[in-house]
Motif scaffolding. Structure first.
Motif, PDB file in Angstrom:
ATOM      1  N   ARG A   1       0.691  -0.854   0.168  1.00  0.00           N
ATOM      2  CA  ARG A   1      -0.568   0.161   0.262  1.00  0.00           C
ATOM      3  C   ARG A   1       1.058   1.458   0.080  1.00  0.00           C
ATOM      4  NH1 ARG A   1      -3.150  -3.547   3.107  1.00  0.00           N
ATOM      5  NH2 ARG A   1      -2.278  -2.636   5.207  1.00  0.00           N
TER       6      ARG A   1
ATOM      7  N   LYS B   1       3.687   1.888  -0.951  1.00  0.00           N
ATOM      8  CA  LYS B   1       3.938   1.763  -2.808  1.00  0.00           C
ATOM      9  C   LYS B   1       3.613   2.576  -3.740  1.00  0.00           C
ATOM     10  CE  LYS B   1       6.160  -2.487  -4.154  1.00  0.00           C
ATOM     11  NZ  LYS B   1       7.042  -4.019  -4.037  1.00  0.00           N
ATOM     12  N   ALA B   2       2.089   1.398  -3.401  1.00  0.00           N
ATOM     13  CA  ALA B   2       0.829   2.247  -4.009  1.00  0.00           C
ATOM     14  C   ALA B   2       0.510   3.559  -4.256  1.00  0.00           C
ATOM     15  CB  ALA B   2      -0.446   1.224  -4.577  1.00  0.00           C
ATOM     16  N   ALA B   3       1.715   4.671  -2.787  1.00  0.00           N
ATOM     17  CA  ALA B   3       0.889   5.824  -2.337  1.00  0.00           C
ATOM     18  C   ALA B   3       1.896   6.379  -2.796  1.00  0.00           C
ATOM     19  CB  ALA B   3       1.252   5.770  -1.067  1.00  0.00           C
TER      20      ALA B   3
ATOM     21  N   LEU C   1       3.952   5.740  -6.248  1.00  0.00           N
ATOM     22  CA  LEU C   1       4.138   5.402  -6.983  1.00  0.00           C
ATOM     23  C   LEU C   1       2.628   6.640  -7.663  1.00  0.00           C
ATOM     24  CD1 LEU C   1       4.485   5.028 -10.016  1.00  0.00           C
ATOM     25  CD2 LEU C   1       2.988   2.850  -9.838  1.00  0.00           C
ATOM     26  N   ALA C   2       1.272   6.734  -6.515  1.00  0.00           N
ATOM     27  CA  ALA C   2       0.004   7.687  -7.217  1.00  0.00           C
ATOM     28  C   ALA C   2       0.952   9.096  -6.788  1.00  0.00           C
ATOM     29  CB  ALA C   2      -0.977   6.977  -6.616  1.00  0.00           C
ATOM     30  N   GLN C   3       1.304   9.059  -5.867  1.00  0.00           N
ATOM     31  CA  GLN C   3       1.793  10.689  -6.047  1.00  0.00           C
ATOM     32  C   GLN C   3       3.125  11.185  -6.499  1.00  0.00           C
ATOM     33  OE1 GLN C   3       4.086  11.628  -1.730  1.00  0.00           O
ATOM     34  NE2 GLN C   3       4.333  13.081  -2.585  1.00  0.00           N
TER      35      GLN C   3
ATOM     36  N   LEU D   1       2.770   9.708  -9.641  1.00  0.00           N
ATOM     37  CA  LEU D   1       2.101  10.374 -10.915  1.00  0.00           C
ATOM     38  C   LEU D   1       1.469  11.752 -11.204  1.00  0.00           C
ATOM     39  CD1 LEU D   1       1.130   6.485 -11.698  1.00  0.00           C
ATOM     40  CD2 LEU D   1       2.059   7.917 -13.294  1.00  0.00           C
ATOM     41  N   ALA D   2       0.472  11.847  -9.986  1.00  0.00           N
ATOM     42  CA  ALA D   2       0.074  13.335  -9.411  1.00  0.00           C
ATOM     43  C   ALA D   2       0.739  14.587  -9.884  1.00  0.00           C
ATOM     44  CB  ALA D   2      -0.960  13.223  -8.226  1.00  0.00           C
ATOM     45  N   GLU D   3       2.264  14.754  -9.478  1.00  0.00           N
ATOM     46  CA  GLU D   3       2.892  14.808  -9.431  1.00  0.00           C
ATOM     47  C   GLU D   3       3.830  15.611 -10.698  1.00  0.00           C
ATOM     48  OE1 GLU D   3       5.749  14.896  -6.579  1.00  0.00           O
ATOM     49  OE2 GLU D   3       3.809  15.130  -4.844  1.00  0.00           O
ATOM     50  N   ARG D   4       3.808  14.723 -11.694  1.00  0.00           N
ATOM     51  CA  ARG D   4       4.549  14.423 -12.966  1.00  0.00           C
ATOM     52  C   ARG D   4       3.948  15.415 -13.968  1.00  0.00           C
ATOM     53  NH1 ARG D   4       6.615  15.294 -16.804  1.00  0.00           N
ATOM     54  NH2 ARG D   4       5.780  13.897 -18.517  1.00  0.00           N
TER      55      ARG D   4
END
Length: 175
Positions: free
Chosen positions: A16, A18-20, A22-24, A26-29
């Protein structure tokens, strides 16, 4: 359903986290075309180039290579040759060219599209690694002005097929 043991619980919590992360990322990219006047060293580029090299490719060919271009003269030249880099790419401390070996793409006419797909996956992984490192990046499409194609290929691609580029640098900070 059996109860979760402590080991499985730690494992699932780790997944969980790691997924968080990665999600962060992706959101900042986002695409950044302005860069700080701060050099990008080999150590800064290494994790980005590693991410690009590990990117999945069609039939595991690894037919696309990353070539780093640095220096104001070389990036200014790219700005004059690449349609997508006009007016800004010369400010990038490093530009990673994605160059395919056409020999790697032999089936039918796949050389018309597969190297570009492989390069796109590489570019995305490289840009995500840049975001994770706190760097700015922007994809540059592979369009080269017609009168300059032979010169561009001879200077930057040495017989390869240019599939795009990623400009990389530290983000510009407004004062």
């Amino acid at each position: 359903m059996p109860a979760e043991d402590e080991y499985q619980g730690r494992y699932l919590a780790h997944q969980r986290r790691k997924a968080a992360v990665l999600a962060q990322i992706l959101a900042e990219r986002h695409s950044g075309r302005r860069f700080a006047d701060r050099p990008v060293g080999d150590g800064d580029l290494e994790p980005l180039l590693d991410a690009a090299a590990r990117a999945p490719s069609s039939c595991a060919r690894r037919g696309v290579a990353a070539r780093v271009v640095r220096g104001r003269d070389a990036t200014a030249l790219l700005g004059g040759l690449l349609v997508g880099g006009v007016g800004w790419i010369h400010r990038a401390p490093a530009v990673v060219l994605l160059v395919a070996d056409p020999v790697a793409y032999k089936a039918g006419d796949e050389v018309r599209f597969m190297p570009y797909l492989d390069a796109g996956v590489m570019a995305q992984d490289l840009m995500l690694a840049a975001a994770a490192a706190g760097m700015a990046s922007c994809f540059v499409n592979p369009a080269v002005r017609e009168p300059n194609r032979d010169f561009f290929t001879a200077r930057f691609c040495a017989g390869g097929l240019f599939c795009g580029a990623v400009a990389v640098g530290w983000p510009w900070e407004e004062s």
